[in-house]
Design a protein around this motif. Sequence first.
Motif, PDB file in Angstrom:
ATOM      1  N   PHE A 235       0.818  -1.192   0.000  1.00  0.00           N
ATOM      2  CA  PHE A 235       0.000   0.000   0.000  1.00  0.00           C
ATOM      3  C   PHE A 235       0.858   1.252   0.000  1.00  0.00           C
ATOM      4  O   PHE A 235       2.005   1.236   0.402  1.00  0.00           O
ATOM      5  N   ASP A 236       0.297   2.375  -0.469  1.00  0.00           N
ATOM      6  CA  ASP A 236       1.053   3.621  -0.557  1.00  0.00           C
ATOM      7  C   ASP A 236       0.827   4.529   0.636  1.00  0.00           C
ATOM      8  O   ASP A 236       1.730   4.753   1.409  1.00  0.00           O
ATOM      9  N   VAL A 237      -0.368   5.091   0.759  1.00  0.00           N
ATOM     10  CA  VAL A 237      -0.612   6.111   1.777  1.00  0.00           C
ATOM     11  C   VAL A 237      -1.960   5.864   2.423  1.00  0.00           C
ATOM     12  O   VAL A 237      -2.911   5.505   1.757  1.00  0.00           O
ATOM     13  N   LEU A 238      -2.037   6.056   3.716  1.00  0.00           N
ATOM     14  CA  LEU A 238      -3.317   5.997   4.412  1.00  0.00           C
ATOM     15  C   LEU A 238      -3.811   7.421   4.618  1.00  0.00           C
ATOM     16  O   LEU A 238      -3.051   8.293   5.014  1.00  0.00           O
TER      17      LEU A 238
ATOM     18  N   PHE B 173      -2.123   6.029  14.054  1.00  0.00           N
ATOM     19  CA  PHE B 173      -1.092   5.223  14.665  1.00  0.00           C
ATOM     20  C   PHE B 173      -0.159   6.089  15.501  1.00  0.00           C
ATOM     21  O   PHE B 173       0.165   7.204  15.126  1.00  0.00           O
ATOM     22  N   SER B 174       0.310   5.548  16.614  1.00  0.00           N
ATOM     23  CA  SER B 174       1.135   6.351  17.517  1.00  0.00           C
ATOM     24  C   SER B 174       2.603   6.430  17.100  1.00  0.00           C
ATOM     25  O   SER B 174       3.288   7.372  17.463  1.00  0.00           O
TER      26      SER B 174
ATOM     27  N   ASN C 116       7.514   6.510   5.234  1.00  0.00           N
ATOM     28  CA  ASN C 116       6.081   6.449   4.952  1.00  0.00           C
ATOM     29  C   ASN C 116       5.518   5.075   5.319  1.00  0.00           C
ATOM     30  O   ASN C 116       5.603   4.133   4.542  1.00  0.00           O
ATOM     31  N   GLY C 117       4.971   4.946   6.554  1.00  0.00           N
ATOM     32  CA  GLY C 117       4.407   3.683   7.006  1.00  0.00           C
ATOM     33  C   GLY C 117       5.389   2.748   7.677  1.00  0.00           C
ATOM     34  O   GLY C 117       5.050   1.600   7.969  1.00  0.00           O
TER      35      GLY C 117
ATOM     36  N   TYR D 167       8.523  -0.185  13.618  1.00  0.00           N
ATOM     37  CA  TYR D 167       7.066  -0.180  13.567  1.00  0.00           C
ATOM     38  C   TYR D 167       6.650  -0.170  12.105  1.00  0.00           C
ATOM     39  O   TYR D 167       7.218   0.567  11.302  1.00  0.00           O
ATOM     40  N   VAL D 168       5.667  -0.981  11.766  1.00  0.00           N
ATOM     41  CA  VAL D 168       5.188  -1.038  10.385  1.00  0.00           C
ATOM     42  C   VAL D 168       3.663  -1.057  10.361  1.00  0.00           C
ATOM     43  O   VAL D 168       3.024  -1.614  11.248  1.00  0.00           O
ATOM     44  N   ALA D 169       3.112  -0.449   9.345  1.00  0.00           N
ATOM     45  CA  ALA D 169       1.677  -0.512   9.116  1.00  0.00           C
ATOM     46  C   ALA D 169       1.402  -1.763   8.295  1.00  0.00           C
ATOM     47  O   ALA D 169       1.990  -1.955   7.229  1.00  0.00           O
TER      48      ALA D 169
END
Length: 169
Positions: free
Chosen positions: A15-18, A23-24, A134-135, A149-151
Amino acid sequence: MMTKGAVFLLLLFSFDVLANNKFSNLLFLDHNQPSPTADLSVIQWLSGHWRGEAFGGLVEEVWSPALGGSMMGAFKLVVEDQVQFYEIETISEVNDSLIFRLKHFNKDLTGWEEKDATVDFKLVKVTDSKVYFNGLTIERISEKEINIYVAIEHEGKTTEEKFNYKKVE
């Protein structure tokens, strides 16, 4: 054939962008937002051999010191004494900023991405202890401990996952 865990992680890096950052420990660039100016000196502390636990197994990352405008890393996930997948990673100086790039490989080194494709994470922000892509965020806890940390997106739901690594001596 990719395992269920491997497919799960592929979604993370696809995925690119939320639109809504809930998210903290993660930040995301707006669609046309430029990356800030930075060089590899802000993340030189990442060099070394790191090991932790995640996704029901052991995770390992090895990062080289900066050389030639980039740092080179390798990642692997081992579950029940079996390699699930690998990643080749770089953090490179590009256009006066940093970019984190990676490619995934099955345990037999067959690639996930197309031949010339990489998964790219642009730099968002740098603080004294964190480098936000980014993410994906890399946090320095001490000289012997880091968090990444990862999305992760799975079945339409995105969560923030934490990987805690200790330096291998």
